[in-house]
Write a protein that holds these residues in place. Structure first.
Motif, PDB file in Angstrom:
ATOM      1  N   ASP A 262      70.809  73.434  37.694  1.00  0.00           N
ATOM      2  CA  ASP A 262      71.864  73.648  36.733  1.00  0.00           C
ATOM      3  C   ASP A 262      71.648  74.850  36.012  1.00  0.00           C
ATOM      4  O   ASP A 262      72.644  75.632  35.576  1.00  0.00           O
ATOM      5  CB  ASP A 262      72.012  72.485  35.861  1.00  0.00           C
ATOM      6  N   SER A 263      70.395  75.347  35.739  1.00  0.00           N
ATOM      7  CA  SER A 263      70.057  76.558  35.131  1.00  0.00           C
ATOM      8  C   SER A 263      70.448  77.763  36.147  1.00  0.00           C
ATOM      9  O   SER A 263      71.013  78.704  35.477  1.00  0.00           O
ATOM     10  CB  SER A 263      68.807  76.597  34.721  1.00  0.00           C
TER      11      SER A 263
ATOM     12  N   PHE B  74      74.263  77.855  36.229  1.00  0.00           N
ATOM     13  CA  PHE B  74      74.624  78.590  34.722  1.00  0.00           C
ATOM     14  C   PHE B  74      74.407  80.057  34.634  1.00  0.00           C
ATOM     15  O   PHE B  74      75.352  80.974  34.531  1.00  0.00           O
ATOM     16  CB  PHE B  74      73.916  77.938  33.779  1.00  0.00           C
TER      17      PHE B  74
ATOM     18  N   HIS C 147      81.809  72.240  29.426  1.00  0.00           N
ATOM     19  CA  HIS C 147      80.941  71.392  30.373  1.00  0.00           C
ATOM     20  C   HIS C 147      79.564  71.281  29.657  1.00  0.00           C
ATOM     21  O   HIS C 147      78.890  70.080  29.873  1.00  0.00           O
ATOM     22  CB  HIS C 147      80.951  71.882  31.778  1.00  0.00           C
ATOM     23  N   VAL C 148      79.226  72.232  29.247  1.00  0.00           N
ATOM     24  CA  VAL C 148      77.761  72.298  28.544  1.00  0.00           C
ATOM     25  C   VAL C 148      78.027  71.489  27.050  1.00  0.00           C
ATOM     26  O   VAL C 148      76.903  70.584  27.010  1.00  0.00           O
ATOM     27  CB  VAL C 148      77.493  73.641  28.293  1.00  0.00           C
TER      28      VAL C 148
ATOM     29  N   ASN D 211      77.599  67.811  27.994  1.00  0.00           N
ATOM     30  CA  ASN D 211      76.466  67.483  28.448  1.00  0.00           C
ATOM     31  C   ASN D 211      75.175  67.785  27.696  1.00  0.00           C
ATOM     32  O   ASN D 211      73.951  67.937  28.105  1.00  0.00           O
ATOM     33  CB  ASN D 211      76.374  67.960  29.920  1.00  0.00           C
ATOM     34  N   TRP D 212      75.425  68.464  26.451  1.00  0.00           N
ATOM     35  CA  TRP D 212      74.677  68.777  25.474  1.00  0.00           C
ATOM     36  C   TRP D 212      73.314  68.090  25.244  1.00  0.00           C
ATOM     37  O   TRP D 212      72.235  68.514  25.429  1.00  0.00           O
ATOM     38  CB  TRP D 212      75.208  69.071  24.234  1.00  0.00           C
TER      39      TRP D 212
ATOM     40  N   ILE E  93      71.082  68.196  28.241  1.00  0.00           N
ATOM     41  CA  ILE E  93      70.463  69.401  28.612  1.00  0.00           C
ATOM     42  C   ILE E  93      69.199  69.706  27.615  1.00  0.00           C
ATOM     43  O   ILE E  93      68.197  70.192  27.863  1.00  0.00           O
ATOM     44  CB  ILE E  93      71.551  70.593  28.329  1.00  0.00           C
TER      45      ILE E  93
ATOM     46  N   ALA F  19      80.748  76.407  23.709  1.00  0.00           N
ATOM     47  CA  ALA F  19      80.053  75.162  23.821  1.00  0.00           C
ATOM     48  C   ALA F  19      79.886  74.579  22.428  1.00  0.00           C
ATOM     49  O   ALA F  19      80.096  73.172  22.274  1.00  0.00           O
ATOM     50  CB  ALA F  19      78.635  75.250  24.380  1.00  0.00           C
TER      51      ALA F  19
ATOM     52  N   ARG G   5      81.565  71.297  21.383  1.00  0.00           N
ATOM     53  CA  ARG G   5      80.806  70.180  20.795  1.00  0.00           C
ATOM     54  C   ARG G   5      81.251  69.338  19.378  1.00  0.00           C
ATOM     55  O   ARG G   5      81.563  68.360  19.238  1.00  0.00           O
ATOM     56  CB  ARG G   5      79.432  70.550  20.659  1.00  0.00           C
TER      57      ARG G   5
END
Lengths: 169, 94
Positions: A11-12, A15, A129-130, A133-134, A137, B83, B87
């Protein structure tokens, strides 16, 4: 190598690859086009390895009608469509790697416009998306990057690294 | 630990999933081709091809690392901001 560590690396890579592809000036056109085509492989791997997560989100979105899952599923579907469009339009607007294909398809400038629109949209979608899924991650980085470096114990524990679709921001 | 049987069951699954994803990508690409073909007339296509030739200078063929790195930092900040803001908003809305 554990699954979480592999996913974190993959994933990194995706990204960083996506961000580098936004800046043609950094790589030059030739490398930009090759990276753009090559990124399809880690993207496919990312989707295949997250299959259970995708189906679980679909189930929650449709059967249980959870708003978060519905939003997540819609966002990820959009991300897939826009990423596909970005790669496909990039191939059809190519000047270096597949110029013959681009010429045969015609409408090079139209595909170039589609490519620009898709890649600009992609930045916003990747950001969201980030955001969704924070927690995953942050926990994965704590477990596989911070912890080995500092030797400190995890605050939330490895159990936090689930593939639960609700495990987000 | 994964047994040999599990591995044998998982590999065809991965292949099927990858094929399904490739098929979905092909459908999206085919749709894009059809849509672009319909919405752009042949005259416009000719015009834009000429425009593409004139616009070649917009895409740098050679890398300019120093300028590019600055732009990359801006991209990272942009995604980070989306992000962060996303969030906050999603926490309230979802």
């Amino acid at each position: 190598m554990g699954r979480t560590r592999f996913l974190l690396i993959l994933d990194s890579l995706l990204f960083v690859g996506t961000l580098v592809l936004q800046v043609v000036r950094l790589t030059g056109l030739t490398l930009h086009e090759w990276i753009g085509i090559a990124i399809a492989l880690p993207l496919l791997l990312h989707l295949v390895l997250q299959w259970q997560w995708i189906t679980a989100t679909w189930r929650r979105a449709m059967a249980e009608k959870r708003r978060r899952s519905q939003f997540n599923f819609l966002l990820n579907t959009l991300l897939f469509v826009v990423m596909t469009l970005a790669i496909f339009s990039g191939i059809l607007a190519s000047e270096v790697v597949t110029p013959d294909l681009a010429l045969a398809a015609g409408r090079t400038a139209v595909w170039s416009d589609v490519h620009s629109a898709a890649t600009n949209t992609l930045v916003a979608l990747v950001g969201l998306h980030v955001a969704l899924n924070w927690r995953w991650i942050v926990n994965a980085i704590r477990l596989h990057v911070v912890r080995p470096l500092t030797g400190r114990a995890l605050v939330s524990g490895p159990a936090a690294l689930t593939t639960d679709p609700e495990d987000g921001a | 630990m994964t047994s040999g049987g599990d591995a044998r069951r998982t590999l065809p699954n991965l292949g099927t999933r990858a094929l399904l994803m490739l098929l979905a990508a092909a459908v999206v690409s085919a749709l894009a081709l059809v849509v672009i073909d319909i919405v752009t007339s042949p005259q416009a296509a000719t015009a834009v091809t000429a425009q593409a030739e004139s616009g070649e200078a917009e895409r740098p063929r050679e890398p300019h690392v120093r300028d590019g790195l600055g732009e990359l930092v801006l991209q990272v900040l942009l995604v980070g901001w989306i992000a962060f803001a996303g969030r906050k908003v999603l926490k309230i809305r979802l």
